[in-house]
Design an enzyme around this catalytic site. Sequence first.
Site, PDB file in Angstrom:
ATOM      1  N   GLU A   1     -12.584  11.618  -0.037  1.00  0.00           N
ATOM      2  CA  GLU A   1     -13.303  11.902  -1.364  1.00  0.00           C
ATOM      3  C   GLU A   1     -14.676  11.272  -1.593  1.00  0.00           C
ATOM      4  O   GLU A   1     -15.530  11.428  -2.191  1.00  0.00           O
ATOM      5  CB  GLU A   1     -12.216  11.784  -2.563  1.00  0.00           C
ATOM      6  CG  GLU A   1     -11.487  13.026  -2.616  1.00  0.00           C
ATOM      7  CD  GLU A   1     -10.744  12.948  -4.136  1.00  0.00           C
ATOM      8  OE1 GLU A   1      -9.941  13.671  -4.625  1.00  0.00           O
ATOM      9  OE2 GLU A   1     -11.137  11.894  -4.941  1.00  0.00           O
TER      10      GLU A   1
ATOM     11  N   HIS B   1       5.409  11.203  19.699  1.00  0.00           N
ATOM     12  CA  HIS B   1       5.813  12.408  20.336  1.00  0.00           C
ATOM     13  C   HIS B   1       5.480  13.544  19.483  1.00  0.00           C
ATOM     14  O   HIS B   1       6.033  14.756  19.756  1.00  0.00           O
ATOM     15  CB  HIS B   1       7.343  12.384  20.166  1.00  0.00           C
ATOM     16  CG  HIS B   1       7.812  10.970  20.702  1.00  0.00           C
ATOM     17  ND1 HIS B   1       8.394  10.959  22.116  1.00  0.00           N
ATOM     18  CD2 HIS B   1       7.781   9.619  20.474  1.00  0.00           C
ATOM     19  CE1 HIS B   1       8.655   9.551  22.503  1.00  0.00           C
ATOM     20  NE2 HIS B   1       8.192   8.746  21.349  1.00  0.00           N
TER      21      HIS B   1
ATOM     22  N   LYS C   1     -11.189  21.990 -10.280  1.00  0.00           N
ATOM     23  CA  LYS C   1     -10.682  21.964 -11.570  1.00  0.00           C
ATOM     24  C   LYS C   1     -11.192  22.907 -12.526  1.00  0.00           C
ATOM     25  O   LYS C   1     -10.360  23.468 -13.177  1.00  0.00           O
ATOM     26  CB  LYS C   1     -10.874  20.445 -11.966  1.00  0.00           C
ATOM     27  CG  LYS C   1     -10.097  19.231 -11.311  1.00  0.00           C
ATOM     28  CD  LYS C   1     -10.161  17.838 -12.120  1.00  0.00           C
ATOM     29  CE  LYS C   1      -9.457  16.903 -11.226  1.00  0.00           C
ATOM     30  NZ  LYS C   1      -9.713  15.528 -12.334  1.00  0.00           N
TER      31      LYS C   1
END
Length: 475
Positions: free
Chosen positions: A301, A330, A444
């Site tokens: 951000e 792995h 938002k």
Amino acid sequence: MNTRNKEWRSSMRLTVDYNYMMKKFIGSDGFKDSELAEMKESAAQAFNYVAEHRGKGMMGWTELPYNQKEIVEDIIATAKEVRRKFKYFVVLGIGGSALGPIAVFNALCHLHYNDLAPSKRRGPKFYVEDNVDPERMKALLDVIEPEKTCFNVITKSGATSETMAQYLIISDILNKVLGEKANENIIATTDHAKGNLIKLAKQHNYKTFYIPDGVGGRFSELCPVGLLPAAVLGLDIKAMLAGAAYMDGVCNKPSIAKNPALACAVLQVMAMNRGKNVGVMMPYADSLKTMSDWYCQLWAESLGKNVTLDGKPCNVGQTPVKSLGVTDQHSQVQLYTEGPFDKVVTFLSVKNYREEFPIPHGCEDIPDVSFLGGHTMNELIAAENKATAYALAKAGRQSYTVWLPEVNEFTLGELMYLFELQTAYAGAMFNIDTFNQPGVEAGKQATFALLGKKGYEAKRAELDSAPAAEDKYIV
Ligand code: PA5
């Protein structure tokens, strides 16, 4: 922990080993000493920029280790009361209002904390709800008793849909079970003046802590956002702040050779300038697993920006990826070793784990198994960490290691402050606004519009007039 003792503090100093960033060790993709030296001036400029702006504008977070004496006492007293009164503590928040508390909980509490008997825990059962998945909300309500739960609602803006939706659900439940006393189960952490939560806090008389001016969400762990949950868990928040202050002192030099945060910033910026668009954060400790989530938000951000401070288009940033040693050896390390040369790996390595676990002798007739006997899990994880860094270097891949002498409140404070400073230096080198998040705000606002919030009618019209999805692209 003796945070006042100079020797103890220096024994807990974090170090950064960047040998495997260098050409000498990894070959053509590494940096030459001369190339690092060429960064001297821009590193010094970034250092000076941060030094000049500290404590001002959105850089209030630099002062958190020093300016919270009274608040810390209030937090400790409140936490004591919470531990006495409640069986459960639930954080309602998202992004910077959740990732720090999760990281600290995971790093400093028992890895199966909530499963321990109450006598073996230093605080109530602990949950951080940072999503609005309805199944998760139901699952939470299945395991807590709301009347015995303290809900810490954390939102800097006081306007985040996810957190406020959770607040509506929880306050409705509390009103039903507790009536007039519902307010005793809510603690608000928010801005002192802006937003809706502060209005609600005043209206309902919630105990309230303030997120100081100049402290944005992702830089807020060392203020009440993170300190209250940590104190409720019985952690030493003064030691966390002391660790941050110590790292601030360590980084008080404009030189790459002496300032570990500046060194990390310079190495990452050099790497990004050469197309290393992926930054892998790989702790070799389960306790630091969610530190990667906190770091990912901070780095993504803060640096993911499309315009410089003087208005020029830039599109900078590095995609942070979380990985856990040894688990992800792995699953992901194959890609890191042989895939595109677009990554830098940051290892978080721990010198002394808080436990030692011996591996017993056995299977003597199977040498491929018996060689493990007589070692410890500590030796095994350390060997695998070293081996992975070496294998990457052999394959010409860049990595560096942040060493923690051990994981405790002090070193965690150091680590978080180091990453915050590193981010501020890197942002200064790119000449961007490190502390805004217009891309998050855009989402938002679109959510507000879709759910019919007043004042967002134009946004709603814009969304409604967007081209409709075509069936031919749906399979
Ligand atoms: O770093 C930030 O500012 C954001 O990621 C916020 O933390 C996040 O959007 C939550 O915002 P708020 O604390 O206002 O609810």
